[in-house]
Design an enzyme around this catalytic site. Sequence first.
Site, PDB file in Angstrom:
ATOM      1  N   SER A 121       0.805  -1.219   0.000  1.00 15.59           N
ATOM      2  CA  SER A 121       0.000   0.000   0.000  1.00 15.59           C
ATOM      3  C   SER A 121       0.842   1.275   0.000  1.00 15.59           C
ATOM      4  O   SER A 121       1.916   1.329   0.617  1.00 15.59           O
ATOM      5  CB  SER A 121      -0.863  -0.005   1.266  1.00 15.59           C
ATOM      6  OG  SER A 121      -1.410   1.265   1.494  1.00 15.59           O
ATOM      7  N   GLU A 131       0.154   3.626   1.742  1.00 16.57           N
ATOM      8  CA  GLU A 131       0.229   4.062   3.147  1.00 16.57           C
ATOM      9  C   GLU A 131       1.637   3.836   3.720  1.00 16.57           C
ATOM     10  O   GLU A 131       2.011   4.441   4.717  1.00 16.57           O
ATOM     11  CB  GLU A 131      -0.762   3.268   4.001  1.00 16.57           C
ATOM     12  CG  GLU A 131      -2.150   3.867   4.082  1.00 16.57           C
ATOM     13  CD  GLU A 131      -2.200   5.174   4.845  1.00 16.57           C
ATOM     14  OE1 GLU A 131      -1.831   5.190   6.032  1.00 16.57           O
ATOM     15  OE2 GLU A 131      -2.611   6.181   4.259  1.00 16.57           O
ATOM     16  N   TYR A 148      -1.506   0.397  10.747  1.00 16.71           N
ATOM     17  CA  TYR A 148      -1.777  -0.265   9.463  1.00 16.71           C
ATOM     18  C   TYR A 148      -0.585  -0.100   8.519  1.00 16.71           C
ATOM     19  O   TYR A 148      -0.110  -1.068   7.916  1.00 16.71           O
ATOM     20  CB  TYR A 148      -3.049   0.339   8.831  1.00 16.71           C
ATOM     21  CG  TYR A 148      -3.253  -0.067   7.380  1.00 16.71           C
ATOM     22  CD1 TYR A 148      -3.865  -1.276   7.050  1.00 16.71           C
ATOM     23  CD2 TYR A 148      -2.843   0.767   6.338  1.00 16.71           C
ATOM     24  CE1 TYR A 148      -4.043  -1.648   5.719  1.00 16.71           C
ATOM     25  CE2 TYR A 148      -3.021   0.406   5.007  1.00 16.71           C
ATOM     26  CZ  TYR A 148      -3.621  -0.800   4.706  1.00 16.71           C
ATOM     27  OH  TYR A 148      -3.788  -1.155   3.383  1.00 16.71           O
TER      28      TYR A 148
HETATM   29  P1  NAP Z   1     -11.448  -4.641   1.980  1.00 14.42           P
HETATM   30  O1  NAP Z   1     -12.604  -4.302   1.105  1.00 14.42           O
HETATM   31  O2  NAP Z   1     -11.415  -4.114   3.362  1.00 14.42           O
HETATM   32  O3  NAP Z   1     -11.363  -6.256   2.049  1.00 14.42           O
HETATM   33  C1  NAP Z   1     -10.556  -6.905   2.987  1.00 14.42           C
HETATM   34  C2  NAP Z   1     -10.767  -8.412   2.856  1.00 14.42           C
HETATM   35  O4  NAP Z   1      -9.905  -9.081   3.780  1.00 14.42           O
HETATM   36  C3  NAP Z   1     -12.185  -8.896   3.161  1.00 14.42           C
HETATM   37  O5  NAP Z   1     -12.539  -9.880   2.213  1.00 14.42           O
HETATM   38  C4  NAP Z   1     -12.030  -9.516   4.547  1.00 14.42           C
HETATM   39  O6  NAP Z   1     -12.950 -10.551   4.798  1.00 14.42           O
HETATM   40  C5  NAP Z   1     -10.638 -10.106   4.426  1.00 14.42           C
HETATM   41  N1  NAP Z   1     -10.000 -10.427   5.703  1.00 14.42           N
HETATM   42  C6  NAP Z   1      -9.747  -9.578   6.726  1.00 14.42           C
HETATM   43  N2  NAP Z   1      -9.112 -10.229   7.704  1.00 14.42           N
HETATM   44  C7  NAP Z   1      -8.966 -11.516   7.321  1.00 14.42           C
HETATM   45  C8  NAP Z   1      -8.396 -12.683   7.900  1.00 14.42           C
HETATM   46  N3  NAP Z   1      -7.853 -12.661   9.118  1.00 14.42           N
HETATM   47  N4  NAP Z   1      -8.406 -13.838   7.203  1.00 14.42           N
HETATM   48  C9  NAP Z   1      -8.977 -13.883   5.990  1.00 14.42           C
HETATM   49  N5  NAP Z   1      -9.551 -12.823   5.388  1.00 14.42           N
HETATM   50  C10 NAP Z   1      -9.550 -11.652   6.047  1.00 14.42           C
HETATM   51  O7  NAP Z   1     -10.076  -4.239   1.279  1.00 14.42           O
HETATM   52  P2  NAP Z   1      -9.769  -3.824  -0.253  1.00 14.42           P
HETATM   53  O8  NAP Z   1      -9.994  -2.370  -0.425  1.00 14.42           O
HETATM   54  O9  NAP Z   1     -10.428  -4.791  -1.159  1.00 14.42           O
HETATM   55  O10 NAP Z   1      -8.181  -4.019  -0.283  1.00 14.42           O
HETATM   56  C11 NAP Z   1      -7.600  -5.277  -0.609  1.00 14.42           C
HETATM   57  C12 NAP Z   1      -6.185  -5.320  -0.099  1.00 14.42           C
HETATM   58  O11 NAP Z   1      -5.407  -4.289  -0.713  1.00 14.42           O
HETATM   59  C13 NAP Z   1      -6.017  -5.092   1.393  1.00 14.42           C
HETATM   60  O12 NAP Z   1      -4.921  -5.869   1.821  1.00 14.42           O
HETATM   61  C14 NAP Z   1      -5.684  -3.617   1.519  1.00 14.42           C
HETATM   62  O13 NAP Z   1      -4.988  -3.377   2.711  1.00 14.42           O
HETATM   63  C15 NAP Z   1      -4.840  -3.445   0.283  1.00 14.42           C
HETATM   64  N6  NAP Z   1      -4.822  -2.102  -0.303  1.00 14.42           N
HETATM   65  C16 NAP Z   1      -5.994  -1.488  -0.620  1.00 14.42           C
HETATM   66  C17 NAP Z   1      -5.974  -0.253  -1.237  1.00 14.42           C
HETATM   67  C18 NAP Z   1      -7.256   0.447  -1.614  1.00 14.42           C
HETATM   68  O14 NAP Z   1      -7.197   1.649  -1.907  1.00 14.42           O
HETATM   69  N7  NAP Z   1      -8.395  -0.246  -1.681  1.00 14.42           N
HETATM   70  C19 NAP Z   1      -4.742   0.352  -1.555  1.00 14.42           C
HETATM   71  C20 NAP Z   1      -3.562  -0.330  -1.238  1.00 14.42           C
HETATM   72  C21 NAP Z   1      -3.611  -1.576  -0.632  1.00 14.42           C
HETATM   73  P3  NAP Z   1     -14.374 -10.308   5.548  1.00 14.42           P
HETATM   74  O15 NAP Z   1     -15.335  -9.918   4.462  1.00 14.42           O
HETATM   75  O16 NAP Z   1     -14.616 -11.632   6.161  1.00 14.42           O
HETATM   76  O17 NAP Z   1     -14.159  -9.206   6.553  1.00 14.42           O
HETATM   77  O1  G4F Z   2     -10.503   6.829   2.575  1.00 21.28           O
HETATM   78  P1  G4F Z   2      -9.516   6.749   3.693  1.00 21.28           P
HETATM   79  O2  G4F Z   2     -10.001   6.167   4.971  1.00 21.28           O
HETATM   80  O3  G4F Z   2      -8.270   5.961   3.105  1.00 21.28           O
HETATM   81  P2  G4F Z   2      -6.725   5.874   3.523  1.00 21.28           P
HETATM   82  O4  G4F Z   2      -6.526   6.158   4.946  1.00 21.28           O
HETATM   83  O5  G4F Z   2      -5.947   6.674   2.537  1.00 21.28           O
HETATM   84  O6  G4F Z   2      -6.441   4.312   3.307  1.00 21.28           O
HETATM   85  C1  G4F Z   2      -6.901   3.628   2.150  1.00 21.28           C
HETATM   86  O7  G4F Z   2      -5.920   3.702   1.150  1.00 21.28           O
HETATM   87  C2  G4F Z   2      -4.682   3.044   1.461  1.00 21.28           C
HETATM   88  C3  G4F Z   2      -3.757   3.257   0.269  1.00 21.28           C
HETATM   89  O8  G4F Z   2      -3.006   4.436   0.481  1.00 21.28           O
HETATM   90  C4  G4F Z   2      -4.970   1.577   1.704  1.00 21.28           C
HETATM   91  F1  G4F Z   2      -3.814   0.928   1.953  1.00 21.28           F
HETATM   92  C5  G4F Z   2      -5.918   1.438   2.875  1.00 21.28           C
HETATM   93  O9  G4F Z   2      -6.233   0.054   3.056  1.00 21.28           O
HETATM   94  C6  G4F Z   2      -7.201   2.182   2.550  1.00 21.28           C
HETATM   95  O10 G4F Z   2      -7.825   1.525   1.465  1.00 21.28           O
HETATM   96  O11 G4F Z   2      -8.947   8.207   4.009  1.00 21.28           O
HETATM   97  C7  G4F Z   2      -8.390   9.031   3.014  1.00 21.28           C
HETATM   98  C8  G4F Z   2      -8.139  10.427   3.583  1.00 21.28           C
HETATM   99  C9  G4F Z   2      -7.384  10.446   4.928  1.00 21.28           C
HETATM  100  O12 G4F Z   2      -6.369  11.410   4.875  1.00 21.28           O
HETATM  101  C10 G4F Z   2      -8.440  10.850   5.942  1.00 21.28           C
HETATM  102  O13 G4F Z   2      -7.915  11.585   7.064  1.00 21.28           O
HETATM  103  O14 G4F Z   2      -9.408  11.032   3.837  1.00 21.28           O
HETATM  104  C11 G4F Z   2      -9.324  11.716   5.080  1.00 21.28           C
HETATM  105  N1  G4F Z   2     -10.678  11.850   5.629  1.00 21.28           N
HETATM  106  C12 G4F Z   2     -11.300  13.040   5.861  1.00 21.28           C
HETATM  107  N2  G4F Z   2     -12.510  12.823   6.405  1.00 21.28           N
HETATM  108  C13 G4F Z   2     -11.501  10.862   6.006  1.00 21.28           C
HETATM  109  C14 G4F Z   2     -12.653  11.462   6.499  1.00 21.28           C
HETATM  110  N3  G4F Z   2     -11.355   9.517   5.963  1.00 21.28           N
HETATM  111  C15 G4F Z   2     -12.388   8.758   6.398  1.00 21.28           C
HETATM  112  N4  G4F Z   2     -12.278   7.413   6.319  1.00 21.28           N
HETATM  113  N5  G4F Z   2     -13.536   9.314   6.916  1.00 21.28           N
HETATM  114  C16 G4F Z   2     -13.703  10.673   6.997  1.00 21.28           C
HETATM  115  O15 G4F Z   2     -14.731  11.146   7.456  1.00 21.28           O
END
Ligand code: NAP
Ligand code: G4F
Length: 329
Positions: free
Chosen positions: A127, A129, A151
């Site tokens: 990520s 992050e 995280y």
């Molecule tokens: P998400 O919607 O939160 O999905 C997370 C998944 O992980 C769910 O299917 C959840 O299952 C499963 N999970 C959580 N804990 C587990 C465990 N202990 N054993 C097995 N399964 C488990 O996340 P996403 O946005 O699709 O992201 C996918 C991956 O990419 C994550 O690793 C996230 O950290 C990473 N990532 C995401 C972003 C982004 O912007 N979306 C960016 C960079 C990296 P349940 O449904 O059972 O809870």
């Molecule tokens: O949407 P966010 O919660 O995503 P964040 O923290 O960037 O993390 C997501 O992206 C990562 C990749 O860089 C993934 F690895 C991670 O798993 C996840 O998918 O927040 C984005 C930004 C932050 O700066 C937060 O402070 O939005 C700002 N924000 C402002 N108001 C808020 C809010 N975030 C959330 N969730 N809720 C608010 O009300």
Amino acid sequence: MSKRAKRALVTGITGQDGSHLAELLLDKGYEVLGMVRRTSTVNWERIGHLQDRITFVHGDLLDQVSLLTILQEYQPDEVYNLAAQSFVPTSWQQPVLTGEFTALGVTRMLDAIRTINPEIRFYQASSSEMFGKVVETPQRETTPFYPRSPYGVAKVYGHWITVNYRESYDLHATSGILFNHEGPRRGLEFVTRKISHGVARIKLGLANELRLGNLDAKRDWGYAGDYVEAMWLMLQQDSPDDYVVATGETHSVREFCELAFDRVGLDWEKYVVVDERFFRPAEVDLLVGDASKARRVLGWEPKTSFEELVNLMVDADLALLEGKLQGIS
Ligand code: NAP
Ligand code: G4F
């Protein structure tokens, strides 16, 4: 004898990315194994439409035996490790559990691969992050990490253990450093979906304000459907590596609000309320990625613009809520 279809195990298949990746792999003729945790009610909202085409296997990243058993029994060719505790604020409330899932879970899977079949190709969902308090802009594969949340710290561990197993055991283990990617299947707690859903609720008269935290935070937001293609492309390369996946553009939460409210003809400033409760103990102020390596080596590029992303999310939430309202009237 005909060759069997390629078989991929996807952890986190019930999540946003898991559902998009499953669609892509099924379209490519893969046999898809979806790892799910046992729950008292089924949470397959995002994959309901695919459920007859996926083989579900029960496992948990906390449970090494379940990972070993799945790999032994199903012999996948590729493993996409998308499962994680992925919501940054929860990682301050549950730092140890976040480390167990998001950090040590990666080692459990890598070690299961090493033990059962080191030929399996492995993708780790790393990520942006990890860049946290950025030391270089734009961020690329060589940018040093400075995580700002439990995280982010856990993801740094997951990244380095992937690199370490690649170098120690010659595994085809790749780390995709993905910047934020969104869409209508995003969890409601993440800021983009909170905004698109909030805008739709306000437009339909179901709410009259939207409470948010830091509006100045800037992210490089892309569309999840575009990003899962990069994951697949990484595992088709002869050699494993690390890749940044990003659009190269950055926008503030404020800009996201402006566009989202514009889409339904409303002025965001009349509805958005800044609420201290949504500020974080430590913030990631600015992310913007340089995906030139992914473009050059994988031939990948994002297809959806920022404005298209905002519009498609708002439109989808309006349609969703209108459908629900019709259902109850
Ligand atoms: P998400 O919607 O939160 O999905 C997370 C998944 O992980 C769910 O299917 C959840 O299952 C499963 N999970 C959580 N804990 C587990 C465990 N202990 N054993 C097995 N399964 C488990 O996340 P996403 O946005 O699709 O992201 C996918 C991956 O990419 C994550 O690793 C996230 O950290 C990473 N990532 C995401 C972003 C982004 O912007 N979306 C960016 C960079 C990296 P349940 O449904 O059972 O809870
Ligand atoms: O949407 P966010 O919660 O995503 P964040 O923290 O960037 O993390 C997501 O992206 C990562 C990749 O860089 C993934 F690895 C991670 O798993 C996840 O998918 O927040 C984005 C930004 C932050 O700066 C937060 O402070 O939005 C700002 N924000 C402002 N108001 C808020 C809010 N975030 C959330 N969730 N809720 C608010 O009300």
